[in-house]
Motif scaffolding. Structure first.
Motif, PDB file in Angstrom:
ATOM      1  N   ALA A   6       0.856  -1.191   0.000  1.00 42.03           N
ATOM      2  CA  ALA A   6       0.000   0.000   0.000  1.00 42.03           C
ATOM      3  C   ALA A   6       0.887   1.234   0.000  1.00 42.03           C
ATOM      4  O   ALA A   6       1.906   1.285   0.709  1.00 42.03           O
ATOM      5  N   ALA A  40      -4.650   3.041   2.454  1.00 41.75           N
ATOM      6  CA  ALA A  40      -4.946   3.025   1.010  1.00 41.75           C
ATOM      7  C   ALA A  40      -4.993   1.609   0.524  1.00 41.75           C
ATOM      8  O   ALA A  40      -4.207   0.776   0.897  1.00 41.75           O
ATOM      9  N   SER A  41      -5.931   1.311  -0.394  1.00 35.76           N
ATOM     10  CA  SER A  41      -6.029  -0.028  -0.965  1.00 35.76           C
ATOM     11  C   SER A  41      -6.275   0.018  -2.449  1.00 35.76           C
ATOM     12  O   SER A  41      -6.153  -0.996  -3.131  1.00 35.76           O
ATOM     13  N   SER A  42      -6.636   1.205  -2.965  1.00 37.51           N
ATOM     14  CA  SER A  42      -6.970   1.283  -4.391  1.00 37.51           C
ATOM     15  C   SER A  42      -5.770   1.007  -5.263  1.00 37.51           C
ATOM     16  O   SER A  42      -5.918   0.554  -6.404  1.00 37.51           O
ATOM     17  N   ASP A  43      -4.580   1.303  -4.771  1.00 35.19           N
ATOM     18  CA  ASP A  43      -3.382   1.099  -5.593  1.00 35.19           C
ATOM     19  C   ASP A  43      -2.744  -0.267  -5.346  1.00 35.19           C
ATOM     20  O   ASP A  43      -1.667  -0.537  -5.858  1.00 35.19           O
ATOM     21  N   ARG A  44      -3.350  -1.140  -4.572  1.00 31.47           N
ATOM     22  CA  ARG A  44      -2.781  -2.479  -4.329  1.00 31.47           C
ATOM     23  C   ARG A  44      -3.271  -3.442  -5.405  1.00 31.47           C
ATOM     24  O   ARG A  44      -4.417  -3.363  -5.848  1.00 31.47           O
ATOM     25  N   GLN A  53      -3.511  -7.580  -6.498  1.00 33.47           N
ATOM     26  CA  GLN A  53      -3.387  -8.983  -6.107  1.00 33.47           C
ATOM     27  C   GLN A  53      -3.224  -9.813  -7.369  1.00 33.47           C
ATOM     28  O   GLN A  53      -4.023  -9.711  -8.283  1.00 33.47           O
ATOM     29  N   GLU A 112      -6.062  -8.883  -9.742  1.00 34.40           N
ATOM     30  CA  GLU A 112      -7.248  -8.292  -9.139  1.00 34.40           C
ATOM     31  C   GLU A 112      -6.849  -7.004  -8.425  1.00 34.40           C
ATOM     32  O   GLU A 112      -6.003  -7.026  -7.532  1.00 34.40           O
ATOM     33  N   PRO A 113      -7.425  -5.871  -8.844  1.00 36.56           N
ATOM     34  CA  PRO A 113      -7.084  -4.606  -8.185  1.00 36.56           C
ATOM     35  C   PRO A 113      -7.818  -4.477  -6.863  1.00 36.56           C
ATOM     36  O   PRO A 113      -8.870  -5.074  -6.640  1.00 36.56           O
ATOM     37  N   SER A 114      -7.204  -3.695  -6.005  1.00 36.48           N
ATOM     38  CA  SER A 114      -7.783  -3.311  -4.706  1.00 36.48           C
ATOM     39  C   SER A 114      -8.334  -4.509  -3.943  1.00 36.48           C
ATOM     40  O   SER A 114      -9.526  -4.585  -3.619  1.00 36.48           O
ATOM     41  N   SER A 118      -9.303  -6.904  -0.843  1.00 40.25           N
ATOM     42  CA  SER A 118      -9.671  -6.598   0.548  1.00 40.25           C
ATOM     43  C   SER A 118      -8.776  -7.338   1.572  1.00 40.25           C
ATOM     44  O   SER A 118      -8.795  -7.016   2.753  1.00 40.25           O
ATOM     45  N   ASP A 129      -5.755  -8.101   3.719  1.00 38.26           N
ATOM     46  CA  ASP A 129      -4.560  -7.428   4.253  1.00 38.26           C
ATOM     47  C   ASP A 129      -3.941  -8.366   5.288  1.00 38.26           C
ATOM     48  O   ASP A 129      -4.538  -8.660   6.332  1.00 38.26           O
TER      49      ASP A 129
END
Length: 1002
Positions: free
Chosen positions: A145, A150-154, A156, A173-175, A177, A179
């Protein structure tokens, strides 16, 4: 009052059959029921242990990998799709080696995540991750992150690999959930230094129950985790067969089901055990609520009896309960059926047995009556009588035959017992005889012949272990070949000894005799021709040479009680009585031979020990005698020669069969030894006699010859005369007058000293006028200018002080003087020492008198009265010393033989003045031997050695004077003993012609 019940055989048999049938049914019923319970309990224990072991393997592997993974270096910041990540190969390798694991992964503090999942063809795993069918590995990554929360720029990433690590597909897969930092496994491990184990939970991606093991990385930058699914555990549990309706259930500490058998019903994982609606599940829940604890218990559920076994599995703070349950009917239903069948079969069999028993009972009773009568005859040791009547009942028929065989065997055993009793009696008699035997050769012969007799052996040999570490043949006997070597056979054994060690110094175990001695074991060889352990090649060569067959052997070590092996006994070819066919030596015969060998070995050992003690004693005696001779160089050899001469004369006296000596005999070896020891010790008392007394060659000799002191005084007198001459010349005396007076004075001094020196030498007789001249010369004065009390020993100073006060120098001294300091007092202990010993010698007042005039006036020889007593005292001391020694009975006369050689036949001898009637023949022999040796000895300083004829002549004077035994003297001459002794011990020039006719009978 005792009540007796009589019962017939028929009733007894019926009662026995009924009782046995009932007992059998009850026993089978009870044992089978109990066996079912025990079997169920053991099965439950085993199944629980297997389940527990499975948990240990699953979770133990996870914990080990969590510890290992946490020690690896962290990866770079950019994970990408994870294929280039450094730990990828390590994670895949670990999963390959541990197929029970679901996945391995790293979670970092910045939110990054790397996971490798093992698909392994599992359809559930492939479906959950939408992976291609050929997928073997699933690599999952999540990027970091960029800002807090922030998670929008992570991103998977999912990458699917086959078994060769080839990429089959990829999905991003963007963003996401997910963590890792918020997961329980991450949080619990971050604050701890040790590996952490989670409680069972549903994996987010797989939606299957599992357990995670995690540990903080070494640099505290994240956590390494291991996922274990419980699917395989459920499969394993279902495969463990308990019974048709039984099963296993595993639950956590919260009571949630982790795994269970299908008999419990299929339910979603991690549901409560209470929600499982089956009889087994409710029974298990009831057992847990009742807190019955670990072990097997019985639980009633819905009218059914259940077996429930519980145990706990613990790992740190985590606990898993393992419960095994099954209906009791699964274990006992078939047993109940079997019990019914047995009951009905028992009733049928009982009816059949009763019918048969009634038929045969009468016959049995008749047979029993006859057998009882036969038994009574046997009790009376009557082995006769007719054989038992045949019976149709096999057991009674066999019993009759057994009775017949028993009578035959008892008759044979009775005979064998009689034989054994005879052998035992013979063994005892041999043991007694061997214990009493003193001759070593006879003792060994008794052993060999006795052992041959006991074993009825054809031959045998006896070996003794020598100092050269070889076994030497002592005896060889063989009846068939007529061989008899050693012992009383008068034929020496010419066989080579058996080596105890080979050329390399190792124990010789090839030869049976050396092996027996090394090991101390009995070797019983039934057939030497069928034996490979020992080398019997020499035996076979002997057999071939002598046309003989050495078949059976028994080799017994000769070991005394508590001692080392001293040899071996070997017997050859045991035989049955009356037969020449060789047989093996039986264990019974072996026992007899061993017992005899043990007795003989002890007797031989005792005999050898006695001989060694006798040799030691003889050596000590000879050592003492030799030391006495060595003490004085002038008497060397006397103690050795006297025994030789005494034994020689005793042997001649033992041959006389008429006259006064006809009754004299030394019958035994002990008597000869007793006499020999007495002869060797005849002068043992000389140990107390000072050398200077024994060796005194001149009258003035003590420790040294004091004639030198006298000569020095003459030197002083001559010096005084020289001074007087010079003083006379100085006073005006004419030269020739002074010279003439000095020459006369010197000549007189020289003559006087020569006279004194001649007196000092001593002789057979000293004239009275010589004694008077000595007394005149003794009064010649001379001046002493030095203190004679200086440089003295303690004893000398004591005597010096006792002589009175010291005189003022110069002092006028006598040329020869008897001073108080010359007297050595006797301490007075001599009388106490010899009290009660019947000695008849007068003891001088003084111990020694070293007076110069007193010694020079000795009329005969060189010894004073005190010194003569000191020498004479040696025989008293000999008797005193020897009579104090605890001689055994067979040596009791040693003091007599040693202490009577100075006694005379007429009672004029010493120390007890015994007469002829009081002196035994050996004592009289000792007197002659001592005198004759002294006359012929060439090592006496005080006399010239006599020739043979002179010695015989002087000895004849002793005979005429009644000092020695005339019969022994005559025998000494007529037997030629005097000449044999002379040829051994006298120089050739002193052996001259002796006319014995002038002395024999005279």
């Amino acid at each position: 009052m005792r009540i007796r019940f009589n019962i017939s055989i028929i009733s007894a048999i019926l009662l026995i059959i009924s009782a046995m049938t009932l007992a059998t049914v009850v026993s089978v019923w009870v044992v089978s029921s109990r066996t079912a319970e025990i079997t169920a309990d053991q099965m439950f224990e085993s199944t629980s242990s297997l389940a527990e072991a499975r948990l240990d393997r699953l979770i133990g592997n996870a914990l080990e990998l969590a510890n290992l993974g946490a020690t690896q270096d962290t990866i770079t910041a950019d994970l990408g799709n994870g294929l280039d990540a450094a730990p990828l190969s390590l994670l895949i390798s670990a999963l390959t080696q541990t197929p029970s694991l679901y996945s391995l992964y790293y979670g970092y503090s910045d939110g990054r995540f790397l996971q490798v999942i093992s698909a392994a063809g599992e359809n559930a795993v492939l479906a959950a991750h939408k992976a291609p069918s050929a997928t073997r590995w699933i690599v999952r990554t999540i990027s970091a992150a960029t800002g807090e929360g922030a998670s929008s720029d992570r991103i998977q990433s999912w990458t699917f690999l086959d078994a060769n690590l080839a990429t089959l597909g990829e999905r991003k897969e963007p963003s996401p959930s997910y963590d890792p930092r918020k997961r329980p496994w991450y949080i619990s491990a971050l604050d701890q230094d040790e590996v952490q184990l989670s409680a069972p939970y549903l994996f987010s991606s797989l939606q299957q129950p599992g357990i995670s093991a995690s540990r903080r990385l070494a640099d505290r930058g994240g956590v390494f985790g291991v996922d274990v699914t419980l699917t395989q555990l459920s499969h394993f549990v279902s495969q463990l067969k308990i019974s048709d309706h039984g099963g296993i259930v595993m639950s956590d500490e919260a009571g949630r089901v982790i795994a269970m058998s299908q008999n419990f019903g299929i339910h979603p994982p991690l549901t409560s055990l209470k929600d499982v609606d089956t009889v087994l599940a409710r029974g298990v829940a009831q057992a847990r609520e009742g807190q019955l604890g670990d072990g097997t218990h019985f639980v009633d559920q819905d009218g059914r009896k259940l077996l429930v076994h519980q145990m706990e599995w613990n790992m740190g703070m985590r606990r898993i309960d393992i419960t095994v349950a099954a209906p009791m009917d699964d274990f006992v239903s078939h047993i109940f059926a079997m019990q019914k069948q047995i009951f009905f079969m028992a009733l049928l069999g009982l009816s059949l047995f009763v019918t048969i028993a009634l038929f045969f009972a009468n016959r049995m009773s008749r047979s029993v009556v006859y057998l009882a009568q036969d038994a009574e005859r046997i009790r009376q040791c009557d082995f006769t009588g007719e054989p038992p009547r045949p019976s149709r009942i096999i057991e009674f028929h066999e019993l009759g035959k057994a009775f017949s065989n028993m009578k035959t065997d008892l008759s044979a055993y009775t005979h064998a017992l009689e034989v054994s009793e005879n052998k035992l009696n013979r063994l005892v008699s041999l043991g007694i005889a061997m214990a009493a035997e003193h001759n070593g050769e006879k003792l060994m012969e008794m052993l060999l012949l006795g052992a041959k007799e006991l074993a009825n052996a054809d031959g045998g040999s006896l070996y003794i272990l020598g100092d050269d570490k070889q076994l030497h043949f002592q005896l060889v006997r063989n009846d068939s070949l007529g061989l008899a070597y050693g012992g009383t056979s008068q034929t020496a054994v010419n066989m080579p000894p058996v080596a105890m060690y080979d050329g390399e110094g190792l124990p010789n175990h090839k030869n049976v005799v050396s092996y027996c001695v090394h090991k101390g074991e009995v070797v019983n060889t039934p057939d030497a021709y069928d034996h490979v352990t020992f080398d019997f090649s020499g035996t076979r060569a002997f057999d071939e040479k002598n046309n003989y067959v050495s078949r059976s052997f028994i080799t017994v070590p000769l070991r005394p009680r508590g001692g080392d092996v001293i040899g071996a006994l070997q017997l050859i070819n045991a035989r049955e009585p009356g037969s020449d066919v060789p047989i093996a030596f039986s264990p019974e015969i072996q026992n007899f031979v061993e017992a005899l060998s043990a007795q003989a070995a002890t007797a031989m050992y005792n005999r050898n020990l006695l001989e060694a003690q006798e040799k030691l004693m003889d050596s000590m005696i000879q050592l003492i005698a030799g030391a006495i001779d060595a003490k004085s160089p002038y008497t060397g050899g006397h103690c050795a020669r006297v025994p030789e001469l005494a034994i020689m004369l005793a042997e001649e006296a033992s041959k006389v069969d008429q006259g006064p000596l006809a009754d004299f005999r030394f019958e035994t070896d002990d008597q000869w030894r007793e006499f020999r020891i007495g002869a060797w010790l005849h002068d043992s008392g000389k140990v107390i006699t000072p050398e200077y007394v024994v060796d005194k060659a001149t009258k003035l000799e003590s420790i040294y010859n004091r004639i030198h002191e006298v000569r020095t005084r003459f030197e002083v007198l001559l010096r005084d005369a020289t001074i007087e001459r010079l003083e006379a010349l100085a006073d005006g005396m004419e030269q020739h007058v002074a010279d003439t007076a000095f020459a006369q004075r010197k000549a007189q001094l020289v003559d006087d000293f020569a006279f004194i020196a001649e007196c000092n030498v001593g002789g057979e007789f000293m004239k009275p006028e010589s004694i008077e001249r000595l007394k005149v010369l003794a009064d010649i004065p001379w001046q002493r200018n030095f203190d004679d009390g200086l440089g003295l020993s303690y004893d000398e100073m004591t005597r010096y002080r006792a002589s009175g006060p010291s005189q003022t120098l110069p002092v006028t001294e006598k040329l020869l003087d008897d001073k108080v300091t010359h007297i050595i007092e006797r301490e007075g202990t001599v009388h106490k020492m010899y009290e009660g010993m019947n000695f008849k010698l007068d003891v001088p007042q003084y111990l020694y008198n070293h007076g110069e005039l007193y010694n020079l006036c000795i009329e005969r020889g060189t010894l004073t009265g005190e010194e003569r007593f000191k020498i004479t005292e040696h025989i008293m001391q000999t008797i005193a010393m020897l009579e104090r020694l605890p001689f055994p009975k067979h040596l009791a006369r040693v003091p007599e033989y040693a202490g009577t050689h100075h006694e005379n036949m007429d009672g004029s001898g010493y120390p007890r003045q015994l007469t002829k009637d009081q002196l035994s023949v050996p004592s009289r022999i000792m007197a002659i031997a001592d005198i004759f040796e002294a006359l012929t000895a060439s090592d006496r300083p005080y006399k010239k050695p006599k020739t043979l004829s002179e010695a015989v002549k002087i000895l004849s004077f002793f005979k005429k004077d009644g000092h020695i035994d005339p019969d022994l003297f005559d025998l000494f001459l007529t037997s030629g003993g005097y000449m044999r002794y002379a040829e051994r011990f006298l120089d050739a020039e002193r052996i001259d012609e002796v006319d014995i006719s002038a002395y024999v009978g005279a």
